[in-house]
Design a protein around this motif. Structure first.
Motif, short mmCIF file in Angstrom:
data_model
loop_
_atom_site.label_atom_id
_atom_site.label_comp_id
_atom_site.label_asym_id
_atom_site.label_seq_id
_atom_site.Cartn_x
_atom_site.Cartn_y
_atom_site.Cartn_z
N GLU A 148 6.03 0.92 8.67
CA GLU A 148 6.26 2.24 7.90
C GLU A 148 7.47 3.16 8.54
O GLU A 148 8.25 3.35 7.93
CB GLU A 148 4.94 2.90 8.17
CG GLU A 148 5.04 4.41 7.26
CD GLU A 148 3.89 5.33 7.48
OE1 GLU A 148 4.38 6.34 8.02
OE2 GLU A 148 2.62 5.23 7.04
N VAL A 195 10.66 1.03 7.71
CA VAL A 195 10.88 1.30 6.14
C VAL A 195 11.46 2.56 6.07
O VAL A 195 12.61 2.97 5.29
CB VAL A 195 9.74 1.09 5.35
CG1 VAL A 195 9.92 1.32 3.89
CG2 VAL A 195 9.21 -0.42 5.39
N ARG A 224 10.15 6.26 -3.26
CA ARG A 224 9.79 5.30 -1.95
C ARG A 224 9.42 5.86 -0.68
O ARG A 224 8.51 5.56 0.07
CB ARG A 224 11.08 4.33 -1.77
CG ARG A 224 10.97 3.40 -3.12
CD ARG A 224 11.79 2.07 -2.50
NE ARG A 224 11.48 1.56 -1.32
CZ ARG A 224 12.08 0.51 -0.61
NH1 ARG A 224 13.13 0.36 -1.06
NH2 ARG A 224 11.56 -0.13 0.42
N GLU A 273 5.63 5.31 1.03
CA GLU A 273 5.85 4.81 2.39
C GLU A 273 5.15 5.92 3.31
O GLU A 273 4.52 5.70 4.26
CB GLU A 273 7.11 4.54 2.87
CG GLU A 273 7.86 3.38 2.25
CD GLU A 273 6.93 2.00 2.30
OE1 GLU A 273 6.22 1.89 3.25
OE2 GLU A 273 7.02 1.32 1.26
#
Length: 203
Positions: free
Chosen positions: A3, A6, A132, A136
């Motif tokens: 995570e 990302v 996003r 996330e």
């Protein structure tokens, strides 16, 4: 990809999109983001915080009240404290803001540049990145503010006794908050719980 990796990739995209920096507040609950990151000029960040502009910023009011993406210049809210003019004095002449998520856990992302307005394509990219980032960074369970604070203290390396003093509660009350947070996060051990607690630290 983890995570945090990302999130780091998405923040790199914001860096490329925003020459004068960005401001990210993810999953804002109880007026506090669970994850916060800013790359705006340091002098502006210090000035902004020193004057508590987050309580007066029309961009914040817009982001809390509206889910969407727009240029700063298109926001119709009044700015009685002149926050936007002061931002421009620090080089943040143009910008855009994107807001996503339910009002109880809203994410707001702002970007800026000094030379021109953001294009429609750039606004679309900002919207995608904001969505996003929100997805996330979503917590794995709904924790109370008290439970989140307990996890944050553990993640920052505080002992239970010192964290309890700072929160103004007994050590047993702090342990109860921490244990309930660990239970909700399905942590199998102290090490696992501490790793999960890092989700609530600033990036």
């Amino acid at each position: 990809m983890s995570e945090r990796k990302v999130l780091a990739v998405l923040l790199d995209r914001l860096d490329s999109l925003a020459p004068m920096g960005y401001n990210v507040g993810l999953h804002i609950r109880f007026a506090t983001p669970m994850i916060y990151k800013s790359s705006y000029p340091e002098a502006w960040v210090e000035y902004y915080n020193a004057h508590s502009y987050y309580l007066r910023d029309p961009l914040v009011f817009w982001g809390v009240g509206v889910e969407g993406t727009t240029r700063w210049s298109a926001i119709p809210l009044p700015d009685p404290f002149g926050v936007m003019k002061k931002a421009a004095a620090h080089g943040l002449n143009y910008g855009a803001v994107s807001s996503y998520g339910p009002i109880t856990s809203r994410s707001i992302v702002g970007v800026s540049r000094s030379d021109r307005e953001f294009s429609d394509a750039e606004l679309a990219e900002l919207k995608e990145i904001t969505i996003r980032l929100h997805i996330e960074a979503k917590p794995s369970s709904d924790l109370t503010r008290a439970q989140i604070e307990a996890l944050q203290y553990v993640a920052n390396g505080d002992r239970n006794s010192s964290a309890a003093v700072r929160l103004g509660i007994t050590e047993s009350a702090f342990k109860a908050r921490l244990n309930s947070a660990r239970y909700k996060r399905e942590a199998r051990s102290t090490t696992d719980a501490d790793k999960k607690a890092r989700d609530y630290r600033p990036l």
